[in-house]
Write a protein that holds these residues in place. Structure first.
Motif, PDB file in Angstrom:
ATOM      1  N   MET A 188      45.687  55.051  43.569  1.00  0.00           N
ATOM      2  CA  MET A 188      43.832  54.701  43.494  1.00  0.00           C
ATOM      3  C   MET A 188      43.486  55.738  43.568  1.00  0.00           C
ATOM      4  O   MET A 188      42.277  55.713  42.769  1.00  0.00           O
ATOM      5  N   ALA A 189      43.954  56.604  44.757  1.00  0.00           N
ATOM      6  CA  ALA A 189      42.826  57.882  44.926  1.00  0.00           C
ATOM      7  C   ALA A 189      42.792  58.653  43.853  1.00  0.00           C
ATOM      8  O   ALA A 189      43.271  60.332  44.433  1.00  0.00           O
ATOM      9  N   LYS A 190      42.508  58.210  43.375  1.00  0.00           N
ATOM     10  CA  LYS A 190      42.365  59.616  42.089  1.00  0.00           C
ATOM     11  C   LYS A 190      40.558  59.148  41.294  1.00  0.00           C
ATOM     12  O   LYS A 190      39.943  58.299  41.073  1.00  0.00           O
ATOM     13  N   CYS A 191      39.511  61.085  41.499  1.00  0.00           N
ATOM     14  CA  CYS A 191      38.625  60.342  40.870  1.00  0.00           C
ATOM     15  C   CYS A 191      38.057  60.224  38.986  1.00  0.00           C
ATOM     16  O   CYS A 191      38.709  60.507  38.411  1.00  0.00           O
ATOM     17  N   ALA A 192      37.071  59.603  38.778  1.00  0.00           N
ATOM     18  CA  ALA A 192      37.741  58.868  37.426  1.00  0.00           C
ATOM     19  C   ALA A 192      36.707  60.203  36.786  1.00  0.00           C
ATOM     20  O   ALA A 192      36.158  60.204  35.134  1.00  0.00           O
ATOM     21  N   ILE A 193      36.090  61.099  37.271  1.00  0.00           N
ATOM     22  CA  ILE A 193      34.857  62.383  36.693  1.00  0.00           C
ATOM     23  C   ILE A 193      36.133  63.706  36.467  1.00  0.00           C
ATOM     24  O   ILE A 193      36.086  64.304  35.595  1.00  0.00           O
TER      25      ILE A 193
ATOM     26  N   ARG B 223      59.832  70.129  59.058  1.00  0.00           N
ATOM     27  CA  ARG B 223      59.399  69.943  58.276  1.00  0.00           C
ATOM     28  C   ARG B 223      59.731  68.294  58.274  1.00  0.00           C
ATOM     29  O   ARG B 223      60.020  68.393  57.475  1.00  0.00           O
ATOM     30  N   SER B 224      57.757  68.255  57.587  1.00  0.00           N
ATOM     31  CA  SER B 224      58.336  67.194  56.886  1.00  0.00           C
ATOM     32  C   SER B 224      57.462  66.903  55.869  1.00  0.00           C
ATOM     33  O   SER B 224      56.470  66.887  55.480  1.00  0.00           O
ATOM     34  N   ASN B 225      57.719  65.621  55.244  1.00  0.00           N
ATOM     35  CA  ASN B 225      56.514  65.595  53.870  1.00  0.00           C
ATOM     36  C   ASN B 225      55.078  64.670  54.435  1.00  0.00           C
ATOM     37  O   ASN B 225      54.940  64.416  55.464  1.00  0.00           O
ATOM     38  N   LYS B 226      54.212  65.291  53.635  1.00  0.00           N
ATOM     39  CA  LYS B 226      52.671  64.782  53.943  1.00  0.00           C
ATOM     40  C   LYS B 226      51.486  64.967  52.315  1.00  0.00           C
ATOM     41  O   LYS B 226      52.072  65.427  51.934  1.00  0.00           O
ATOM     42  N   MET B 227      50.991  63.879  52.707  1.00  0.00           N
ATOM     43  CA  MET B 227      50.378  63.506  51.715  1.00  0.00           C
ATOM     44  C   MET B 227      48.719  63.775  51.705  1.00  0.00           C
ATOM     45  O   MET B 227      48.619  63.145  52.307  1.00  0.00           O
ATOM     46  N   TRP B 228      48.003  64.736  51.285  1.00  0.00           N
ATOM     47  CA  TRP B 228      46.657  64.681  51.424  1.00  0.00           C
ATOM     48  C   TRP B 228      45.859  63.493  50.443  1.00  0.00           C
ATOM     49  O   TRP B 228      46.225  64.104  49.024  1.00  0.00           O
ATOM     50  N   LYS B 229      44.626  62.640  50.603  1.00  0.00           N
ATOM     51  CA  LYS B 229      44.544  61.922  49.072  1.00  0.00           C
ATOM     52  C   LYS B 229      43.222  62.594  49.541  1.00  0.00           C
ATOM     53  O   LYS B 229      41.940  62.456  50.277  1.00  0.00           O
ATOM     54  N   ALA B 230      42.460  62.058  47.955  1.00  0.00           N
ATOM     55  CA  ALA B 230      41.336  63.157  47.604  1.00  0.00           C
ATOM     56  C   ALA B 230      39.756  61.524  48.566  1.00  0.00           C
ATOM     57  O   ALA B 230      40.480  60.729  48.180  1.00  0.00           O
ATOM     58  N   ASN B 231      38.824  62.508  48.409  1.00  0.00           N
ATOM     59  CA  ASN B 231      38.168  61.707  48.940  1.00  0.00           C
ATOM     60  C   ASN B 231      37.223  60.511  48.644  1.00  0.00           C
ATOM     61  O   ASN B 231      36.229  61.722  47.921  1.00  0.00           O
ATOM     62  N   VAL B 232      37.846  59.095  48.030  1.00  0.00           N
ATOM     63  CA  VAL B 232      37.123  58.730  46.914  1.00  0.00           C
ATOM     64  C   VAL B 232      36.532  57.681  47.172  1.00  0.00           C
ATOM     65  O   VAL B 232      36.774  56.556  48.178  1.00  0.00           O
TER      66      VAL B 232
ATOM     67  N   MET C 157      33.500  52.620  39.121  1.00  0.00           N
ATOM     68  CA  MET C 157      34.288  53.067  39.073  1.00  0.00           C
ATOM     69  C   MET C 157      34.546  53.615  40.205  1.00  0.00           C
ATOM     70  O   MET C 157      33.643  54.211  41.641  1.00  0.00           O
ATOM     71  N   TYR C 158      35.971  54.915  40.817  1.00  0.00           N
ATOM     72  CA  TYR C 158      35.767  55.408  41.557  1.00  0.00           C
ATOM     73  C   TYR C 158      35.765  57.162  41.713  1.00  0.00           C
ATOM     74  O   TYR C 158      35.762  57.647  40.752  1.00  0.00           O
ATOM     75  N   VAL C 159      34.347  58.158  42.589  1.00  0.00           N
ATOM     76  CA  VAL C 159      34.553  58.704  42.007  1.00  0.00           C
ATOM     77  C   VAL C 159      34.056  59.973  43.683  1.00  0.00           C
ATOM     78  O   VAL C 159      34.316  58.931  44.596  1.00  0.00           O
ATOM     79  N   CYS C 160      34.908  60.922  43.299  1.00  0.00           N
ATOM     80  CA  CYS C 160      34.867  61.750  44.729  1.00  0.00           C
ATOM     81  C   CYS C 160      33.848  62.160  45.376  1.00  0.00           C
ATOM     82  O   CYS C 160      32.873  62.211  44.236  1.00  0.00           O
ATOM     83  N   THR C 161      33.878  62.525  46.761  1.00  0.00           N
ATOM     84  CA  THR C 161      32.804  62.551  47.433  1.00  0.00           C
ATOM     85  C   THR C 161      31.518  63.961  46.806  1.00  0.00           C
ATOM     86  O   THR C 161      30.743  64.397  46.958  1.00  0.00           O
ATOM     87  N   SER C 162      32.994  65.331  46.140  1.00  0.00           N
ATOM     88  CA  SER C 162      32.112  66.250  45.426  1.00  0.00           C
ATOM     89  C   SER C 162      31.666  65.836  44.714  1.00  0.00           C
ATOM     90  O   SER C 162      30.406  67.020  44.092  1.00  0.00           O
ATOM     91  N   CYS C 163      31.906  65.398  43.683  1.00  0.00           N
ATOM     92  CA  CYS C 163      31.326  64.389  42.400  1.00  0.00           C
ATOM     93  C   CYS C 163      29.863  64.023  43.498  1.00  0.00           C
ATOM     94  O   CYS C 163      28.955  64.586  42.021  1.00  0.00           O
ATOM     95  N   LEU C 164      29.901  62.658  43.678  1.00  0.00           N
ATOM     96  CA  LEU C 164      28.474  62.583  44.158  1.00  0.00           C
ATOM     97  C   LEU C 164      28.079  63.842  44.393  1.00  0.00           C
ATOM     98  O   LEU C 164      26.365  63.503  44.358  1.00  0.00           O
TER      99      LEU C 164
END
Length: 61
Positions: free
Chosen positions: A1-6, A23-32, A46-53
């Motif tokens: 779900m954490a995906k920018c529409a723009i 080492r262990s697996n890590k995930m970084w999500k976009a700020n949406v 729609m879902y938009v990331c903060t950098s696009c806003l």
């Protein structure tokens, strides 16, 4: 779900490295954020990331 529409920015993956260098697996999500946006046909939610806003690529309705 954490995906920018723009810009289509989404989650990316890597390794979390501890102090002992294990080492262990890590995930970084976009700020949406869920935002109501002005479009040609009216307004749409729609879902938009903060950098696009912040950069003004989207206009809030």
């Amino acid at each position: 779900m954490a995906k920018c529409a723009i810009c289509e920015k989404a989650a990316h993956f890597g390794n979390a490295v501890s102090h002992s260098h294990r080492r262990s697996n890590k995930m970084w999500k976009a700020n949406v954020k869920s935002v109501r946006v002005k479009t040609t046909g009216g307004s749409q939610k729609m879902y938009v990331c903060t950098s696009c806003l912040r950069s003004g690529l989207v206009e809030r309705a």
